[in-house]
Design a protein around this motif. Sequence first.
Motif, short mmCIF file in Angstrom:
data_model
loop_
_atom_site.label_atom_id
_atom_site.label_comp_id
_atom_site.label_asym_id
_atom_site.label_seq_id
_atom_site.Cartn_x
_atom_site.Cartn_y
_atom_site.Cartn_z
N SER A 3 31.88 40.06 48.23
CA SER A 3 31.87 38.92 47.31
C SER A 3 33.27 38.46 46.94
CB SER A 3 31.09 39.28 46.04
OG SER A 3 31.68 40.40 45.40
N HIS A 4 34.26 38.89 47.72
CA HIS A 4 35.65 38.58 47.37
C HIS A 4 36.53 38.87 48.58
CE1 HIS A 4 39.38 40.03 44.87
NE2 HIS A 4 39.58 38.82 45.37
N GLU A 39 42.96 34.08 46.17
CA GLU A 39 41.77 34.92 46.11
C GLU A 39 40.54 34.01 46.24
OE1 GLU A 39 42.18 38.41 45.68
OE2 GLU A 39 44.21 37.71 46.11
N TYR A 41 36.43 33.48 46.08
CA TYR A 41 35.13 33.91 45.58
C TYR A 41 34.10 32.84 45.97
CZ TYR A 41 37.71 37.24 42.67
OH TYR A 41 38.53 38.26 42.23
#
Length: 203
Positions: A3-4, A39, A41
């Motif tokens: 999930s990341h 990052e 998501y």
Amino acid sequence: MCSHFSIASMSEINSFLRELNLPVVNANDDPSNNDEATEIYPNIQAPVLIYQNNQLQLNKLNWGFENPIDKRKPPIFNARIERFYEAKPSMWDQAFAQQRCLIIAARFYESHPTETVKSAKTGRSMKRPYQFKLADQDLFFIAGIYEADHFAMVTTEPNEAVRPYHNRMPLLLEPAEIRTWLFQNFTELVNRPTISLDIRPAE
């Protein structure tokens, strides 16, 4: 379930693609794009390689397919590779058959099922996060599928390195395998036992 993940700056991504001699057209070439590592998501855009209009394009797509039953619900962002081989129809069938793509990542992250650590932000106990990268490359490809302006990450059974941390792993691809994933029968790519990973606690 991943999930990341993180990506490099656009200049680093373009340099990586040039080193591989990939004839890529930057379809979202915008001088205002922030040239920093990011990052990623679900519901965030990331650069994804797709083959469209007879050319390999670097497009920015949103991570996650819309929920086909209720669009108000969170997106569905991981697609199990096994779904392609099952007789029961799924929302992924057309994308697996005709709309495969390549996610360009620097790291992906999973939380250990039993190890805990105190969160620097909240002070609460949380599962210890780990970062994963290819041992011999700063950037790497993850198999993906797309539909319109959305993409999903393809996952498979974990290899021995990832199994202590999670029961799934992204379908990681070597540069020599990208043509197979994009254009050919990809059954040989489903299992990833020989992928060598550098694994360490996330900062």
